[in-house]
Enzyme design. Structure first.
Site, mmCIF file in Angstrom:
data_model
loop_
_atom_site.group_PDB
_atom_site.id
_atom_site.type_symbol
_atom_site.label_atom_id
_atom_site.label_comp_id
_atom_site.label_asym_id
_atom_site.label_seq_id
_atom_site.Cartn_x
_atom_site.Cartn_y
_atom_site.Cartn_z
ATOM 1 N N HIS A 1 0.811 -1.214 0.000
ATOM 2 C CA HIS A 1 0.000 0.000 0.000
ATOM 3 C C HIS A 1 0.848 1.269 0.000
ATOM 4 O O HIS A 1 1.920 1.307 0.582
ATOM 5 C CB HIS A 1 -0.886 0.045 1.248
ATOM 6 N N TYR B 1 0.473 1.706 13.610
ATOM 7 C CA TYR B 1 0.991 2.608 12.582
ATOM 8 C C TYR B 1 0.807 4.056 13.027
ATOM 9 O O TYR B 1 -0.262 4.424 13.501
ATOM 10 C CB TYR B 1 0.189 2.487 11.290
#
Length: 177
Positions: free
Chosen positions: A62, A132
């Site tokens: 991604h 994250y």
């Protein structure tokens, strides 16, 4: 924190430096000042959690397109992952090269992924959780990806008897400049 640049320009493995006593230890995992001193984007605007039920779950590769590219700081807080990044910056000396590292709850390592790189990971244990920190807000219309097994990169993923991959990730196109 200890910052070690990877073979990909601008991507770093970051290790905490524990201060231990009879209670356990204390360590800093984020410091805006230290990140800026190393030339890394210190502006974090969003934090995300990825929880993965099964060993072999693969997420990626991604990235977020211009003008909202994002830097990421990734840490595995439970279980373990094989974390891979690809340099998709055409003007980079490491363009189209990849790097991977095992992140787990025991080694407490993190990886800093600069803007313009694709990111993905494969879980190495059931019930794995990944944390994250992002430098940009998520914009679905700018979300992009390339195939995890694209032969333009040939990432050496760990062998696993059964991978769990979303339909979206499975159908990302091969990389084209």
């Amino acid at each position: 924190m200890k910052f070690t640049e990877t073979k990909l320009k601008g991507a770093y493995v970051i290790e905490v430096e524990p201060i231990a006593d009879e209670r356990g230890f204390f360590a800093r995992s984020w410091c805006q000042k230290e990140f800026a001193e190393h030339g890394l984007n210190p502006n974090l605007v969003q934090c995300n959690i990825s929880f993965n039920l099964k060993k072999g779950t693969l997420r990626g590769m991604h990235y977020q397109a211009k003008p909202r590219e994002e830097a990421k700081l990734v840490r595995c807080v439970k279980g373990g992952i094989y974390d891979a990044i690809i340099d998709l910056r055409p003007n980079s000396p490491t363009f189209k090269e990849w790097f991977a590292i095992e992140l787990n709850s025991e080694n407490r390592k993190m990886i800093y992924i600069p803007e313009g790189m694709a990111h993905g990971c494969q879980t190495l244990a059931d019930n794995t959780e990944v944390f994250y920190q992002m430098s940009e807000f998520y914009y679905s219309e700018l979300a992009r990806g390339v195939r995890w097994d694209d032969t333009n990169f040939s990432i050496d993923w760990p062998e696993i008897s059964q991978r769990v991959i979303s339909e979206k990730d499975r159908n990302f196109p091969d990389f084209v400049l």
